[in-house]
Design a protein around this motif. Structure first.
Motif, PDB file in Angstrom:
ATOM      1  N   THR A 126       0.838  -1.205   0.000  1.00 52.96           N
ATOM      2  CA  THR A 126       0.000   0.000   0.000  1.00 52.96           C
ATOM      3  C   THR A 126       0.867   1.245   0.000  1.00 52.96           C
ATOM      4  N   GLN A 127       1.915   1.211   0.806  1.00 59.68           N
ATOM      5  CA  GLN A 127       2.844   2.353   0.872  1.00 59.68           C
ATOM      6  C   GLN A 127       3.563   2.542  -0.459  1.00 59.68           C
ATOM      7  N   MET A 128       3.986   1.444  -1.076  1.00 59.32           N
ATOM      8  CA  MET A 128       4.690   1.513  -2.352  1.00 59.32           C
ATOM      9  C   MET A 128       3.774   2.022  -3.466  1.00 59.32           C
ATOM     10  N   LEU A 129       2.514   1.625  -3.403  1.00 59.04           N
ATOM     11  CA  LEU A 129       1.570   2.061  -4.438  1.00 59.04           C
ATOM     12  C   LEU A 129       1.322   3.556  -4.368  1.00 59.04           C
ATOM     13  N   GLY A 130       1.184   4.077  -3.158  1.00 59.19           N
ATOM     14  CA  GLY A 130       0.922   5.501  -2.993  1.00 59.19           C
ATOM     15  C   GLY A 130      -0.309   5.903  -3.773  1.00 59.19           C
ATOM     16  N   ASP A 131      -0.170   6.941  -4.563  1.00 58.46           N
ATOM     17  CA  ASP A 131      -1.290   7.428  -5.380  1.00 58.46           C
ATOM     18  C   ASP A 131      -1.272   6.846  -6.784  1.00 58.46           C
ATOM     19  N   SER A 132      -0.304   5.969  -7.078  1.00 61.78           N
ATOM     20  CA  SER A 132      -0.177   5.454  -8.441  1.00 61.78           C
ATOM     21  C   SER A 132      -1.276   4.446  -8.745  1.00 61.78           C
ATOM     22  N   LYS A 133      -1.820   4.535  -9.941  1.00 60.43           N
ATOM     23  CA  LYS A 133      -2.828   3.570 -10.397  1.00 60.43           C
ATOM     24  C   LYS A 133      -2.272   2.672 -11.493  1.00 60.43           C
ATOM     25  N   THR A 134      -0.971   2.774 -11.756  1.00 59.52           N
ATOM     26  CA  THR A 134      -0.405   2.077 -12.914  1.00 59.52           C
ATOM     27  C   THR A 134       0.469   0.880 -12.539  1.00 59.52           C
ATOM     28  N   LYS A 135       0.768   0.694 -11.263  1.00 60.92           N
ATOM     29  CA  LYS A 135       1.661  -0.388 -10.854  1.00 60.92           C
ATOM     30  C   LYS A 135       0.864  -1.680 -10.708  1.00 60.92           C
ATOM     31  N   THR A 136       0.542  -2.283 -11.835  1.00 60.51           N
ATOM     32  CA  THR A 136      -0.356  -3.435 -11.870  1.00 60.51           C
ATOM     33  C   THR A 136       0.165  -4.590 -11.035  1.00 60.51           C
ATOM     34  N   HIS A 137       1.461  -4.869 -11.114  1.00 62.30           N
ATOM     35  CA  HIS A 137       2.004  -6.020 -10.387  1.00 62.30           C
ATOM     36  C   HIS A 137       1.875  -5.826  -8.881  1.00 62.30           C
ATOM     37  N   LEU A 138       1.943  -4.581  -8.407  1.00 60.49           N
ATOM     38  CA  LEU A 138       1.793  -4.314  -6.982  1.00 60.49           C
ATOM     39  C   LEU A 138       0.338  -4.494  -6.548  1.00 60.49           C
ATOM     40  N   LYS A 139      -0.592  -4.078  -7.387  1.00 57.90           N
ATOM     41  CA  LYS A 139      -2.003  -4.227  -7.050  1.00 57.90           C
ATOM     42  C   LYS A 139      -2.384  -5.708  -6.917  1.00 57.90           C
ATOM     43  N   LEU A 140      -1.739  -6.546  -7.731  1.00 55.75           N
ATOM     44  CA  LEU A 140      -2.030  -7.973  -7.658  1.00 55.75           C
ATOM     45  C   LEU A 140      -1.532  -8.556  -6.337  1.00 55.75           C
ATOM     46  N   LEU A 141      -0.387  -8.087  -5.858  1.00 58.02           N
ATOM     47  CA  LEU A 141       0.128  -8.532  -4.559  1.00 58.02           C
ATOM     48  C   LEU A 141      -0.792  -8.064  -3.433  1.00 58.02           C
ATOM     49  N   LEU A 142      -1.304  -6.854  -3.575  1.00 59.37           N
ATOM     50  CA  LEU A 142      -2.230  -6.330  -2.575  1.00 59.37           C
ATOM     51  C   LEU A 142      -3.519  -7.151  -2.568  1.00 59.37           C
ATOM     52  N   PHE A 143      -3.957  -7.552  -3.754  1.00 53.53           N
ATOM     53  CA  PHE A 143      -5.135  -8.427  -3.857  1.00 53.53           C
ATOM     54  C   PHE A 143      -4.931  -9.703  -3.045  1.00 53.53           C
ATOM     55  N   LEU A 144      -3.767 -10.342  -3.207  1.00 54.62           N
ATOM     56  CA  LEU A 144      -3.480 -11.577  -2.476  1.00 54.62           C
ATOM     57  C   LEU A 144      -3.488 -11.339  -0.970  1.00 54.62           C
ATOM     58  N   ALA A 145      -2.867 -10.227  -0.546  1.00 53.43           N
ATOM     59  CA  ALA A 145      -2.823  -9.906   0.884  1.00 53.43           C
ATOM     60  C   ALA A 145      -4.226  -9.683   1.436  1.00 53.43           C
ATOM     61  N   TYR A 146      -5.068  -8.974   0.679  1.00 56.13           N
ATOM     62  CA  TYR A 146      -6.450  -8.744   1.105  1.00 56.13           C
ATOM     63  C   TYR A 146      -7.200 -10.073   1.252  1.00 56.13           C
ATOM     64  N   LEU A 147      -7.130 -10.891   0.203  1.00 54.91           N
ATOM     65  CA  LEU A 147      -7.925 -12.111   0.175  1.00 54.91           C
ATOM     66  C   LEU A 147      -7.514 -13.063   1.287  1.00 54.91           C
TER      67      LEU A 147
END
Length: 357
Positions: free
Chosen positions: A291-312
């Motif tokens: 979440t910290q690494m993502l910041g306000d960026s909406k383009t870091k797709t690979h990071l969002k996928l890791l966040l998805f796994l952490a959420y789930l």
């Protein structure tokens, strides 16, 4: 030469001609901005001496003259002008090749290889011992798939300048692509000897030894690397895997524990770091860091996928589903390409619950 304008500066008339931009370009490209060195090469050409004196007068009394006067540079147009003015490579006794080399490199970066070749050829007509030109020529030949010629020019570069790091790097890559891993490793070892901070080369060298089955050498290379960059999670992970290959399981576990206790410094390390954390059930830690690494960026797709796994994995299904839906809408092919990652960390039921089974 045609007169363009007459400038009156402090009651002195300065003639600006169609040659003036080329004269300034020549100074910048081949004399690193130094009029004095340039004048030494044209003592017998009155017209260019006059141009230089006029330019010096403008710089001393009005403003500095730079690339604004002549950009963009068209090398072929410059050569045509030089030939018209009967200026040959033999005239450039006090010139340096750095500016022309940078120009050749710029053309190569823009995939204008044929023009880059012409610039290199002109450099070597001026100075046949300019090693970086042979290095660039060799690298371009390798890009074209001509390994024999590429290697020949790179060898020539090293013969002239044994400390030319870029040539060792390119030779290592050439032999690696030819499947000659031992020779590739020897050149990359030399590169690291001269430039120990070239971090990427350690990974290439380790891969060459891995291809040779020399896993002890892989360990040694990565150990050296971590001495110069102790923050590299990728280095720690690769070393952990190499330790397993040589049966040093205690060391492999120790290295994995080191990863668990660290936080990624480099963006390129986040995925491998997250995978280790997820493997050990540290889902909240992954959520926090990603979440910290993502910041306000909406383009870091690979990071969002890791966040998805952490959420789930923490039971935060709504947040997880939102990420997956966004990826389905915007980047569905990337999502399908990550099936291996899903299979590694999710059960069939978890995947079905988010509509990715």
């Amino acid at each position: 030469m045609e007169r363009v304008i007459i400038l009156e500066i402090q009651q002195k008339q300065i003639e600006i001609t169609t040659d003036t931009p080329f004269v300034i370009m020549l100074r910048d490209l081949m004399y690193e901005g130094d009029w004095e060195f340039m004048k030494q090469d044209f003592v017998n050409k009155e017209w260019i001496k006059r141009e230089i004196e006029n330019c010096e007068y403008i710089e001393n009394n009005v403003t500095l003259l730079n690339e604004v006067v002549y950009d963009p540079i068209c090398f072929e147009e410059l050569v045509e002008w030089l030939e018209k003015k009967k200026i040959s490579p033999r005239n450039f006794i006090h010139a340096t090749m750095n500016g022309l080399y940078d120009l050749a490199l710029d053309y190569a970066d823009k995939d204008l290889h044929e023009v880059s070749f012409k610039v290199i050829k002109y450099i070597l007509e001026i100075d046949k011992n300019y090693a970086p030109a042979y290095e660039l020529l060799g690298s371009l030949m390798l890009e074209k798939g001509d390994f024999e010629q590429g290697i020949r020019y790179l060898d020539k570069a090293i013969e002239i300048d044994p400390w030319l790091v870029e040539a060792y790097s390119s030779l290592g890559e050439a032999y690696y692509n030819l499947g000659e891993y031992a020779r590739a490793a020897s050149y990359w070892e030399k590169e690291i000897e001269y430039a120990p901070d070239n971090k990427f080369t350690y990974f290439m060298l380790a891969e060459a030894y891995r291809k040779m089955g020399a896993h002890s050498r892989v360990c040694e290379v990565l150990e050296r690397f971590l001495k110069i960059d102790s923050n590299s999670v990728l280095g720690m992970f690769e070393l952990s895997e190499a330790y397993k290959k040589v049966g040093k399981l205690d060391k492999a576990t120790e290295m994995e524990q080191r990863i668990l206790k660290t936080r990624p410094v480099y963006m390129s390390d986040v995925e491998v770091w997250s995978r280790i954390q997820l493997k050990h059930g540290n889902y909240a830690t992954v959520e926090e860091v990603v979440t910290q690494m993502l910041g306000d960026s909406k383009t870091k797709t690979h990071l969002k996928l890791l966040l998805f796994l952490a959420y789930l994995k923490q039971g935060k299904k709504d947040q997880a589903k939102q990420i997956i839906q966004e990826m389905k809408d915007q980047n569905i092919w990337y999502l399908y390409g990550k099936k291996e990652l899903f299979s590694e960390f999710l059960t069939e039921e978890e995947m079905r619950s988010c509509g990715i089974s």
